[in-house]
Design an enzyme around this catalytic site. Structure first.
Site, PDB file in Angstrom:
ATOM      1  N   TYR A  59       0.999  -1.209  -0.091  1.00 41.80           N
ATOM      2  CA  TYR A  59       0.000   0.124   0.080  1.00 41.80           C
ATOM      3  C   TYR A  59       0.932   1.317   0.010  1.00 41.80           C
ATOM      4  O   TYR A  59       1.438   1.654   1.063  1.00 41.80           O
ATOM      5  CB  TYR A  59      -1.036  -0.011   1.405  1.00 41.80           C
ATOM      6  N   HIS A 144       0.187 -12.347   1.348  1.00 36.59           N
ATOM      7  CA  HIS A 144      -0.586 -11.390   0.539  1.00 36.59           C
ATOM      8  C   HIS A 144      -0.584 -11.679  -0.924  1.00 36.59           C
ATOM      9  O   HIS A 144       0.336 -11.761  -1.582  1.00 36.59           O
ATOM     10  CB  HIS A 144       0.052  -9.917   0.668  1.00 36.59           C
TER      11      HIS A 144
END
Length: 329
Positions: A59, A144
């Site tokens: 992110y 992830h």
């Protein structure tokens, strides 16, 4: 929120609140926000009773982790739960003038993401995350998006997370993905505590109901439901709305409009039903919401507190918009 901590993840002792703040927006997802706005967003979540926060190196190339760490600095470490993710190592490079918008983040492209689901990559990823966060431990570590890295994820990265959990470096382990098949395999074939399912247990997408959620409930694995607005379509359906990060196809937009019509007949906003629906399943420990401003946090908390009449769910099932056997509040 009625209590700071409401559930624990799987067989771990890691607590989560009914709402978790997802912080992709703190990494300038799609558009930039200021440091002050990021801090105010976290402050609004804290004031509302949210004590669970989720981030990732992906992110904003680490910006989300840095901002979240600064916003939580000075708060008692035992008062909140923080999760981050592994699978992408950030490698510095010198390419002035480039941005990261190709990956969805309005930040300078000062690093390259390198997929790494090796045991060493897992440890390095967590070490780097802890530096960015300014912490000495993670509460939760998630693999992830290992979609294209199954072999390494199951045979290298997952065993590394197991060892880190045994060492106390992390409190709970799991995986976060946008699909159900591989998450179901994690639930049935490993000893994960939690899976983060994005966009597949919502008013629009019921794919999580048929395999993953029953398996998780049977095995005692917690599910965090993310993407409950399906990229915004369930928050405000209309022309130009996005679904799964892209413009909503006409048939999906039409279904969202039908959902809104049914729910609003009862005087309830669609986003309230979208938030209330996922945690009705007994496997779901909480809902993850993304927010880029204090106002978005406050709105999510307000609609989560708003009662949704049982007749809403009856009507949605009666019109074929929810499976008849779907658990509802």
């Amino acid at each position: 929120m009625t209590a700071p901590h409401t559930r624990t993840l799987g067989r771990s002792t890691v607590p989560v609140t009914a709402l978790t703040l997802g912080t992709a927006a703190l990494g300038n997802l799609f558009t930039a926000i200021t440091d002050d706005q990021a801090a105010a967003t976290v402050e609004a979540a804290w004031t509302a009773g949210i004590r669970s926060f989720d981030t990732a190196p992906h992110y904003g190339l680490g910006l989300s982790e840095r901002r979240l760490g600064r916003a939580l600095a000075g708060r008692p470490r035992t008062d909140y739960t923080l999760s981050s993710k592994v699978g992408r190592i950030l490698v510095p490079h010198d390419r002035p003038g480039e941005d990261d918008l190709a990956h969805g983040f309005a930040v300078p492209a000062g690093h390259t993401r390198v997929w790494d689901f090796t045991a060493d990559g897992v440890r390095r990823s967590i070490e780097h995350s802890l530096i960015r966060l300014g912490l000495d431990r993670l509460d939760v570590a998630l693999l992830h998006d290992p979609d294209d890295h199954a072999e390494a994820a199951f045979h290298q990265a997952y065993p590394a997370l197991e060892r880190l959990r045994a060492e106390g470096v992390v409190g709970a382990i799991g995986a976060g993905m946008n699909q159900t098949d591989m998450l179901t395999r994690f639930v049935t074939d490993t000893d994960v505590d939690v899976v983060l399912l994005a966009g597949r247990h919502t008013l629009l997408d019921h794919s999580g109901l048929t395999g993953l959620l029953p398996a998780a409930h049977e095995r005692g694995v917690s599910v965090l439901a993310g993407g409950v607005f399906n990229s915004g379509l369930l928050a405000d359906p209309g022309p130009g709305a996005r679904y799964d990060y892209a413009p909503a196809p006409p048939h999906v937009l039409s279904r969202a409009m039908r959902l809104r019509a049914v729910v609003e007949r009862h005087g309830v906003p669609l986003r309230a039903a979208a938030l209330h629906y996922p945690p009705a399943h007994p496997a779901v420990a909480g809902v993850l919401i993304g927010a880029r401003s204090p106002e978005e946090v406050e709105d999510a908390v307000a609609v989560m507190r708003r009662p949704v009449p049982a007749a809403v769910w009856d009507d949605l099932k009666g019109e074929g918009l929810l499976p008849a056997w779907a658990p509802t509040p």
